[in-house]
Design a protein around this motif. Structure first.
Motif, mmCIF file in Angstrom:
data_model
loop_
_atom_site.group_PDB
_atom_site.id
_atom_site.type_symbol
_atom_site.label_atom_id
_atom_site.label_comp_id
_atom_site.label_asym_id
_atom_site.label_seq_id
_atom_site.Cartn_x
_atom_site.Cartn_y
_atom_site.Cartn_z
ATOM 1 N N ARG A 1 0.848 -1.251 0.009
ATOM 2 C CA ARG A 1 -0.054 0.029 0.022
ATOM 3 C C ARG A 1 0.772 1.310 0.144
ATOM 4 O O ARG A 1 0.429 2.535 -0.140
ATOM 5 C CB ARG A 1 -0.986 -0.230 1.252
ATOM 6 N N VAL A 2 2.306 1.116 0.346
ATOM 7 C CA VAL A 2 2.968 2.343 0.444
ATOM 8 C C VAL A 2 3.314 2.684 -0.912
ATOM 9 O O VAL A 2 3.549 3.798 -1.343
ATOM 10 C CB VAL A 2 4.432 1.953 0.921
ATOM 11 N N GLY A 3 3.337 1.693 -1.899
ATOM 12 C CA GLY A 3 3.446 2.148 -3.402
ATOM 13 C C GLY A 3 4.393 1.127 -3.825
ATOM 14 O O GLY A 3 4.929 0.207 -3.354
ATOM 15 N N ASP A 4 4.495 1.144 -5.228
ATOM 16 C CA ASP A 4 5.510 0.355 -5.959
ATOM 17 C C ASP A 4 6.833 0.956 -6.017
ATOM 18 O O ASP A 4 7.274 1.282 -7.286
ATOM 19 C CB ASP A 4 4.919 -0.062 -7.364
ATOM 20 N N ALA A 5 7.306 1.387 -4.927
ATOM 21 C CA ALA A 5 8.925 1.907 -4.886
ATOM 22 C C ALA A 5 9.811 0.905 -5.315
ATOM 23 O O ALA A 5 9.888 -0.318 -5.139
ATOM 24 C CB ALA A 5 9.254 2.413 -3.603
ATOM 25 N N ALA A 6 10.798 1.480 -6.212
ATOM 26 C CA ALA A 6 12.133 0.580 -6.245
ATOM 27 C C ALA A 6 13.064 0.366 -5.575
ATOM 28 O O ALA A 6 13.249 1.545 -4.641
ATOM 29 C CB ALA A 6 12.610 1.035 -7.720
ATOM 30 N N CYS A 7 13.533 -0.588 -5.041
ATOM 31 C CA CYS A 7 14.729 -0.716 -4.011
ATOM 32 C C CYS A 7 15.675 -1.437 -4.624
ATOM 33 O O CYS A 7 15.411 -2.899 -5.061
ATOM 34 C CB CYS A 7 14.044 -1.394 -2.826
ATOM 35 N N ARG A 8 16.920 -1.078 -4.432
ATOM 36 C CA ARG A 8 18.038 -1.854 -5.150
ATOM 37 C C ARG A 8 19.202 -1.693 -4.074
ATOM 38 O O ARG A 8 19.338 -0.782 -3.485
ATOM 39 C CB ARG A 8 18.216 -1.395 -6.445
ATOM 40 N N PRO A 9 20.339 -2.531 -4.439
ATOM 41 C CA PRO A 9 21.538 -2.374 -3.692
ATOM 42 C C PRO A 9 22.135 -1.164 -4.205
ATOM 43 O O PRO A 9 22.123 -0.535 -5.239
ATOM 44 C CB PRO A 9 22.240 -3.474 -4.069
ATOM 45 N N LEU A 10 22.784 -0.418 -3.171
ATOM 46 C CA LEU A 10 23.602 1.081 -3.285
ATOM 47 C C LEU A 10 24.958 0.695 -3.495
ATOM 48 O O LEU A 10 25.663 0.014 -2.919
ATOM 49 C CB LEU A 10 23.369 1.785 -2.160
ATOM 50 N N SER A 11 25.400 1.164 -4.758
ATOM 51 C CA SER A 11 26.775 0.930 -5.043
ATOM 52 C C SER A 11 27.476 2.255 -5.125
ATOM 53 O O SER A 11 27.076 3.129 -5.897
ATOM 54 C CB SER A 11 26.953 0.439 -6.679
ATOM 55 N N VAL A 12 28.648 2.533 -4.377
ATOM 56 C CA VAL A 12 29.254 3.656 -4.323
ATOM 57 C C VAL A 12 30.527 3.596 -4.843
ATOM 58 O O VAL A 12 31.119 4.517 -5.734
ATOM 59 C CB VAL A 12 29.584 3.891 -2.603
ATOM 60 N N ASP A 13 31.375 2.459 -4.595
ATOM 61 C CA ASP A 13 32.540 2.397 -5.411
ATOM 62 C C ASP A 13 32.767 0.891 -5.751
ATOM 63 O O ASP A 13 33.066 0.032 -4.986
ATOM 64 C CB ASP A 13 33.787 2.792 -4.611
ATOM 65 N N PRO A 14 32.303 0.442 -7.060
ATOM 66 C CA PRO A 14 32.521 -0.764 -7.429
ATOM 67 C C PRO A 14 33.805 -1.684 -7.308
ATOM 68 O O PRO A 14 33.864 -2.799 -6.986
ATOM 69 C CB PRO A 14 32.111 -0.922 -8.833
ATOM 70 N N ALA A 15 34.822 -0.771 -7.169
ATOM 71 C CA ALA A 15 36.010 -1.511 -7.181
ATOM 72 C C ALA A 15 36.570 -1.804 -5.438
ATOM 73 O O ALA A 15 37.395 -2.608 -5.133
ATOM 74 C CB ALA A 15 37.133 -0.332 -7.726
ATOM 75 N N HIS A 16 35.781 -1.226 -4.726
ATOM 76 C CA HIS A 16 35.914 -1.179 -3.197
ATOM 77 C C HIS A 16 35.200 -2.593 -2.722
ATOM 78 O O HIS A 16 34.097 -2.880 -3.073
ATOM 79 C CB HIS A 16 35.446 -0.232 -2.387
ATOM 80 N N GLU A 17 35.891 -3.089 -1.525
ATOM 81 C CA GLU A 17 35.460 -4.333 -1.088
ATOM 82 C C GLU A 17 33.940 -4.004 -0.395
ATOM 83 O O GLU A 17 33.020 -4.810 -0.604
ATOM 84 C CB GLU A 17 36.240 -4.865 -0.034
ATOM 85 N N ALA A 18 33.850 -2.788 0.068
ATOM 86 C CA ALA A 18 32.544 -2.712 0.751
ATOM 87 C C ALA A 18 31.284 -2.729 -0.057
ATOM 88 O O ALA A 18 30.147 -3.068 0.314
ATOM 89 C CB ALA A 18 32.644 -1.142 1.442
ATOM 90 N N ASP A 19 31.219 -2.310 -1.532
ATOM 91 C CA ASP A 19 30.475 -2.624 -2.470
ATOM 92 C C ASP A 19 30.024 -4.316 -2.617
ATOM 93 O O ASP A 19 28.801 -4.212 -2.855
ATOM 94 C CB ASP A 19 30.859 -2.081 -3.687
ATOM 95 N N ARG A 20 30.730 -5.015 -2.167
ATOM 96 C CA ARG A 20 30.413 -6.350 -2.336
ATOM 97 C C ARG A 20 30.147 -7.171 -0.731
ATOM 98 O O ARG A 20 29.893 -8.271 -1.016
ATOM 99 C CB ARG A 20 31.676 -7.239 -2.688
ATOM 100 N N GLU A 21 29.861 -6.316 0.017
ATOM 101 C CA GLU A 21 29.429 -6.910 1.281
ATOM 102 C C GLU A 21 27.915 -6.679 1.799
ATOM 103 O O GLU A 21 27.756 -7.060 2.586
ATOM 104 C CB GLU A 21 30.202 -6.024 2.409
ATOM 105 N N GLY A 22 27.347 -6.073 0.924
ATOM 106 C CA GLY A 22 25.843 -6.202 0.998
ATOM 107 C C GLY A 22 25.402 -5.238 1.963
ATOM 108 O O GLY A 22 24.665 -5.702 2.940
ATOM 109 N N ARG A 23 25.724 -4.090 2.378
ATOM 110 C CA ARG A 23 25.452 -3.360 3.590
ATOM 111 C C ARG A 23 24.470 -2.123 3.318
ATOM 112 O O ARG A 23 24.001 -1.446 4.184
ATOM 113 C CB ARG A 23 26.800 -2.763 4.065
#
Length: 233
Positions: free
Chosen positions: A207-229
């Motif tokens: 009921r909130v709506g059909d909002a899109a939600c996706r993983p946020l990528s800041v720096d694809p070369a950095h390990e933090a982007d692959r930790e699913g945070r």
């Protein structure tokens, strides 16, 4: 006194020699001095007995025992100096007063909602392993009670610790715990850097709506982007 000393030493000396001994001679030196001839006439057992009296080693051949007894007495070596006391600790400085950020009372008082608007209630929970939580009846009931009693519209879960291969199975169990998948949607971010590590999920009511939600990528070369945070909703 001289007679007792003479008997202890068993030396064939006339009494006048004892009277002629200088007063500066210490009793320990007289009582422990031996001639090589006398020592050579003693048995090994007797030599060892004298070594024990002087606190010396009794191992070795007879010549070693005699040499050990013939050596001059050495004054006992002083022991190690006493340890120094620890340096005094510096007095603790009192904590300097830090300015506090003004915080409203919890729970915050709900504000007025304008015409045609509605409130959105969000909750966040570090589940420390979502698969384990959903296996327990207590975990499932707590999750359902949180959503129903608090009227949660958006539920954000941290430390889900899922792999991408687990998402479909866990999502179905999560929808069932929340009362059915017809009312909810979900998005996931899983760690690809390490298995069973980190991971977040965002669930929201349809009921909130059909909002899109996706993983946020800041720096694809950095390990933090692959930790699913992070998820962007």
């Amino acid at each position: 006194g001289c007679r007792m000393l003479h008997t202890y030493m068993r030396l064939p000396l006339p009494p006048r020699l004892w009277l002629a001994a200088p007063a500066s001679v210490s009793m320990s030196h007289i009582s422990m001095s031996h001639s090589d001839a006398e020592l050579a006439s003693l048995t090994v057992a007797a030599l060892k007995e004298r070594l024990r009296e002087r606190g010396l080693r009794v191992s070795g051949r007879k010549a070693d025992l005699i040499e050990r007894l013939s050596a001059p007495l050495s004054s006992p070596s002083p022991g190690p100096p006493p340890p120094l006391p620890p340096p005094p600790r510096a007095p603790r400085r009192p904590n300097s007063a830090r300015p506090l950020v003004p915080i409203d009372a919890t729970p915050r008082k709900a504000g007025a909602v304008g015409p045609g608007a509605r409130r959105l209630r969000a909750a966040s929970w570090n589940v420390a392993g979502l698969r384990g939580l959903l296996r327990r009846e207590e975990g499932r009931s707590t999750l359902r009670r949180l959503v129903d009693e608090e009227g949660v519209d958006v539920l954000m879960l941290q430390e889900t610790k899922l792999q991408e291969s687990h998402v479909a199975e866990v999502e179905a169990a999560l929808y069932e715990a929340l009362g059915g998948g017809e009312a909810w949607r979900a998005a996931w971010a899983c760690s690809t850097a390490r298995k069973g590590y980190a991971g977040v999920s965002t669930l929201w009511r349809r009921r909130v709506g059909d909002a899109a939600c996706r993983p946020l990528s800041v720096d694809p070369a950095h390990e933090a982007d692959r930790e699913g945070r992070a998820l962007l909703w």
